[in-house]
Write a protein that holds these residues in place. Sequence first.
Motif, short mmCIF file in Angstrom:
data_model
loop_
_atom_site.label_atom_id
_atom_site.label_comp_id
_atom_site.label_asym_id
_atom_site.label_seq_id
_atom_site.Cartn_x
_atom_site.Cartn_y
_atom_site.Cartn_z
N GLY A 113 90.10 80.64 29.29
CA GLY A 113 90.96 80.77 30.61
C GLY A 113 91.13 79.52 31.58
O GLY A 113 90.00 78.56 31.13
N PHE A 114 92.25 78.80 31.73
CA PHE A 114 92.12 78.27 32.45
C PHE A 114 92.81 78.14 32.95
O PHE A 114 94.17 79.14 33.43
N ALA A 158 87.15 78.23 32.40
CA ALA A 158 85.85 79.12 31.84
C ALA A 158 85.92 79.24 30.34
O ALA A 158 87.37 79.80 29.23
N LEU A 159 85.03 78.93 29.75
CA LEU A 159 84.93 79.50 27.92
C LEU A 159 84.09 80.86 27.62
O LEU A 159 82.40 80.52 28.22
N GLU A 160 84.34 82.27 27.55
CA GLU A 160 82.83 82.97 27.37
C GLU A 160 83.40 83.09 26.39
O GLU A 160 84.69 83.66 25.87
N THR A 161 82.13 83.72 25.51
CA THR A 161 82.14 85.09 24.52
C THR A 161 80.64 85.60 24.82
O THR A 161 79.99 86.19 25.62
N GLY A 162 80.95 86.50 23.87
CA GLY A 162 79.96 87.90 24.05
C GLY A 162 79.80 88.55 22.86
O GLY A 162 80.71 89.08 22.07
N PRO A 214 87.15 83.22 40.31
CA PRO A 214 87.59 81.93 40.60
C PRO A 214 87.06 81.56 38.83
O PRO A 214 87.52 80.38 38.68
N TYR A 215 85.73 82.09 38.85
CA TYR A 215 84.37 81.08 37.71
C TYR A 215 84.29 81.60 36.52
O TYR A 215 84.09 81.39 35.49
N HIS A 216 85.18 83.42 36.10
CA HIS A 216 84.67 83.99 35.55
C HIS A 216 85.92 84.49 34.82
O HIS A 216 87.42 84.61 35.83
N LEU A 217 85.82 85.31 33.78
CA LEU A 217 87.51 85.90 32.81
C LEU A 217 87.19 87.67 33.08
O LEU A 217 86.25 88.09 33.04
N ASN A 218 88.05 87.81 33.47
CA ASN A 218 88.67 89.39 33.64
C ASN A 218 89.65 89.66 32.40
O ASN A 218 90.87 89.15 32.70
N LEU A 219 89.43 89.81 31.26
CA LEU A 219 89.75 90.22 30.13
C LEU A 219 90.76 91.44 30.29
O LEU A 219 91.92 91.87 29.11
N SER A 220 90.86 92.55 31.05
CA SER A 220 91.48 93.72 31.00
C SER A 220 92.26 93.17 32.38
O SER A 220 93.56 94.37 31.63
N ASN A 221 93.03 92.60 32.65
CA ASN A 221 93.96 92.19 33.52
C ASN A 221 94.36 90.82 33.58
O ASN A 221 93.65 89.95 34.13
N PRO A 222 95.23 90.66 33.26
CA PRO A 222 96.13 89.01 32.60
C PRO A 222 96.35 88.31 34.17
O PRO A 222 96.05 87.77 34.76
N ALA A 223 97.13 89.44 35.27
CA ALA A 223 96.75 88.42 36.56
C ALA A 223 95.74 87.60 37.40
O ALA A 223 95.65 87.02 37.67
N SER A 224 94.66 88.51 36.93
CA SER A 224 93.73 87.52 36.98
C SER A 224 93.25 86.12 37.08
O SER A 224 92.34 85.29 37.33
N PHE A 225 94.26 85.97 35.66
CA PHE A 225 93.56 84.40 35.63
C PHE A 225 94.28 83.29 36.46
O PHE A 225 94.38 82.57 36.08
N ALA A 226 95.22 83.60 37.43
CA ALA A 226 96.00 82.79 38.57
C ALA A 226 95.07 82.43 39.48
O ALA A 226 94.86 81.96 40.33
N HIS A 227 93.27 83.90 39.27
CA HIS A 227 92.99 83.21 40.42
C HIS A 227 91.54 81.91 39.62
O HIS A 227 91.00 81.87 40.90
N LEU A 228 92.27 81.68 38.67
CA LEU A 228 90.75 81.02 38.12
C LEU A 228 90.45 79.57 38.89
O LEU A 228 91.94 79.09 39.38
N ARG A 229 89.45 78.37 39.10
CA ARG A 229 90.09 77.51 39.31
C ARG A 229 89.33 76.79 38.92
O ARG A 229 89.14 74.85 39.59
#
Length: 361
Positions: free
Chosen positions: A51-52, A19-23, A1-16
């Motif tokens: 993601g939001f 989230a801003l991430e860089t690597g 709910p607080y991290h991004l999963n860039l491998s699967n776009p469906a995961s963005f619906a789980h965000l609560r």
Amino acid sequence: PYHLNLSNPASFAHLRSTALETGLYAKYSSYKSSASSLNNWSGNLAYLALGFTLKSPINEVLDKAKSPWKFGMGAAVTPYTLIGYKVETQDSLTNIGKVSNAFQGNGGSYRLVWSSAAKYKNTALGVNIGWMFGKASYENTTDFNSEVTYSFLDNQRKELGINGFVWSVGLQHDIVLQHYENDKDTPLRWFTIGATAESKHQLRVTSDDLFVRSRSTSATGVYGSPDTLTYITGVKQNLTIPAAFTLGIQYVNATKFKAGLQLGLEQWSQYRNEARPESFRNTLKISGGIEYTPDFASYNNYGKRIRYRVGGFYRQDPRSVDGKDLNDVGLTLGFGFPITLPRQQTSFVNAAFELGKLGAG
């Protein structure tokens, strides 16, 4: 709910929350063949993503009504290919003498992607829509070392510009095993099954070619009188990148433990590049990992709040060398360091270390 999963776009619906991430990454490589060896450092941007959620969990609490629907969106920039090499060889030809060859490549391609996802109860569906772009340059130089009275220095350069539309879809489904005792709407233990797929994509390549030959009239090692043998710019050609499919499963104990396994297939036999023809094989990748958190709520012991991670992978490389297929195998070790921000918000600094081997045979 607080991290991004860039491998699967469906995961963005789980965000609560937003989230801003860089690597960033750094890589040390040691290359060896039967005749020579090379050590090299490299690095690049791993990703930049935002993601939001589109439904505020705070509003749900205030309204005292929970909807079975959740929605999320996001955007990310990620590398797709990276090119960086410089190889030099020495040969000896009859009646000519020593010949030096230098091969150099630089550049790469990136994906700018917009993700959108919807979740109904325990099932989420998402889509990535994006643009792939980038540049690559290749340079080959042949030097006859001026050991004969008349010799040549050949320099060939090719520059490619890549762009085109890309897309992919993703699906996730949670199989809930247990809820919190004091919150029957929040799962404590569950399995997540996920899948992503994308068809082959047709991109456009714009190529420039330059071939220059210089001459030497003495054994001084100085070349002059360059002739342009080839100069072609703005050639439009086609590039096909392969279809791909990924399937994964993960077990989660929300307060302690995660374990996941993933299988990926890519049809690199579909690859076509009219500007730089190459043939590749279809590839398989298997990867897995676990994460353990001793006590995420520990107040006095920071070490117990750290996420400890270990994993491994086996990947078939689409390329081959001297008719031998390349395989990539490695182990990974990672840590998630929680950082408490003002108003009790939590962020993370993640670090990972990978040790692997890429080779033939």
